[in-house]
Design an enzyme around this catalytic site. Structure first.
Site, PDB file in Angstrom:
ATOM      1  CG  HIS A 199      59.330  32.482  50.071  1.00 29.43           C
ATOM      2  ND1 HIS A 199      59.889  33.739  50.191  1.00 29.43           N
ATOM      3  CD2 HIS A 199      58.233  32.486  50.868  1.00 29.43           C
ATOM      4  CE1 HIS A 199      59.160  34.476  51.001  1.00 29.43           C
ATOM      5  NE2 HIS A 199      58.143  33.734  51.436  1.00 29.43           N
ATOM      6  CB  ALA A 200      61.488  30.130  54.697  1.00 26.84           C
TER       7      ALA A 200
ATOM      8  CG  HIS B 150      58.900  34.188  60.689  1.00 24.63           C
ATOM      9  ND1 HIS B 150      58.139  35.253  61.101  1.00 24.63           N
ATOM     10  CD2 HIS B 150      58.251  33.656  59.619  1.00 24.63           C
ATOM     11  CE1 HIS B 150      57.071  35.365  60.317  1.00 24.63           C
ATOM     12  NE2 HIS B 150      57.123  34.406  59.400  1.00 24.63           N
ATOM     13  CD  GLU B 151      58.730  30.337  57.687  1.00 26.50           C
ATOM     14  OE1 GLU B 151      57.658  29.688  57.774  1.00 26.50           O
ATOM     15  OE2 GLU B 151      58.814  31.424  57.088  1.00 26.50           O
TER      16      GLU B 151
ATOM     17  CG  HIS C 255      54.335  30.608  60.616  1.00 20.62           C
ATOM     18  ND1 HIS C 255      53.225  31.420  60.704  1.00 20.62           N
ATOM     19  CD2 HIS C 255      55.231  31.291  59.858  1.00 20.62           C
ATOM     20  CE1 HIS C 255      53.441  32.546  60.034  1.00 20.62           C
ATOM     21  NE2 HIS C 255      54.655  32.482  59.511  1.00 20.62           N
TER      22      HIS C 255
ATOM     23  CD  GLU D 251      53.422  35.465  57.778  1.00 16.94           C
ATOM     24  OE1 GLU D 251      54.605  35.515  58.173  1.00 16.94           O
ATOM     25  OE2 GLU D 251      53.003  34.562  57.041  1.00 16.94           O
TER      26      GLU D 251
ATOM     27  CG  HIS E 181      55.464  38.019  49.038  1.00  7.91           C
ATOM     28  ND1 HIS E 181      56.814  38.158  49.254  1.00  7.91           N
ATOM     29  CD2 HIS E 181      54.976  37.326  50.095  1.00  7.91           C
ATOM     30  CE1 HIS E 181      57.131  37.588  50.399  1.00  7.91           C
ATOM     31  NE2 HIS E 181      56.049  37.078  50.929  1.00  7.91           N
TER      32      HIS E 181
ATOM     33  CE1 TYR F 297      55.063  37.622  55.457  1.00  6.53           C
ATOM     34  CE2 TYR F 297      53.979  38.222  53.410  1.00  6.53           C
ATOM     35  CZ  TYR F 297      54.564  37.271  54.225  1.00  6.53           C
ATOM     36  OH  TYR F 297      54.632  35.966  53.801  1.00  6.53           O
TER      37      TYR F 297
END
Length: 240
Positions: free
Chosen positions: A48-49, A78-79, A82, A106, A210, A220
């Site tokens: 999971h990223a 997306h990552e 962050h 997020e 999750h 989210y």
């Protein structure tokens, strides 16, 4: 992407180029040296990223078993969003090195990823044929529908994951109903049912990262809404 020789590393490099083009901070050397972006062959890892801040202002990493496809290309951005957020507040006192709330963090990553998947950007980086029309009505509607199917449909799913988890925590659901209650929520809020018959011999929610890893999903839910507020504000800034 494969035709153009994209590798996992090139996907991250393209993402870094995108952030640099916005005037944001280039990834530090430690990021490239210590991130795990390809699934290792010699050990098992959680794929999971995730993005990690080691709180020294320069050791920032991503752990992702990246595959060369469009889905992971968006996840990379997306990552990296962050990581970019970590870089922006790296010099602040430690107590301020967090998002305003988990959904805020997020949403920052998702806001940056929104611009990456537009037909215009994909054409600019050569992932759409140069002859492709990107400004016509049909293309715009198809793109917006694709975003809606992904984002709007995620709202009830994120909601029921935490509704399910907290029902387990507060004891309002008996262990003998763990799976049936999950599918009750999915039918009630998402309007879907299992493709085959399920029973309490199964534990379908346990297949969701999750749930199994005790990660709240309300972040989210909030992020889906906040990211479009962020994106709208950025668009207004560009138009000024």
């Amino acid at each position: 992407m494969r035709t153009q020789g994209y590798t996992q590393l090139k996907m991250f490099q393209k993402s870094d180029e995108f952030f640099n083009s916005l005037g944001l901070i280039p990834m530090p050397e430690e990021f490239w040296a210590k991130s795990l972006i390809v699934k290792p062959k010699d050990r098992e890892v959680v794929c999971h990223a995730t993005a990690w801040d080691f709180c020294n202002g320069k050791d920032l990493r991503i752990k992702q078993c990246t595959e060369v496809n469009m889905r992971d290309f968006i996840t990379v951005h997306h990552e990296m969003g962050h990581i970019q957020y970590y870089l922006q507040y790296k010099d602040l006192p430690h107590i301020y090195r967090e998002g305003a709330n988990p959904g805020f963090h997020e949403a920052v990553g998702d806001t940056l990823a929104l611009s990456v998947q537009t037909p215009k950007h994909l054409k600019e980086i050569g992932l759409l044929d140069q002859a492709t029309q990107i400004d016509d009505y049909e293309t715009s509607i198809n793109f917006l529908m694709a975003i809606a199917l992904k984002k709007v449909a995620s709202l009830p799913f994120a909601y029921i994951i935490d509704k399910y988890r907290w029902a387990i925590f507060d004891g309002s659901v008996d262990p003998s109903q763990y799976n049936s209650y999950w599918w009750k929520l999915r039918k009630e809020y998402q309007g879907i049912k299992p493709p085959v018959e399920r029973s309490e011999e199964n534990f379908d929610p346990g297949t969701i990262y999750h749930v199994a890893s005790h990660v709240d999903c309300s972040r989210y839910f909030a992020a889906i809404i906040i990211q479009f507020q962020f994106h709208r504000s950025l668009c207004k800034e560009v138009d000024q």
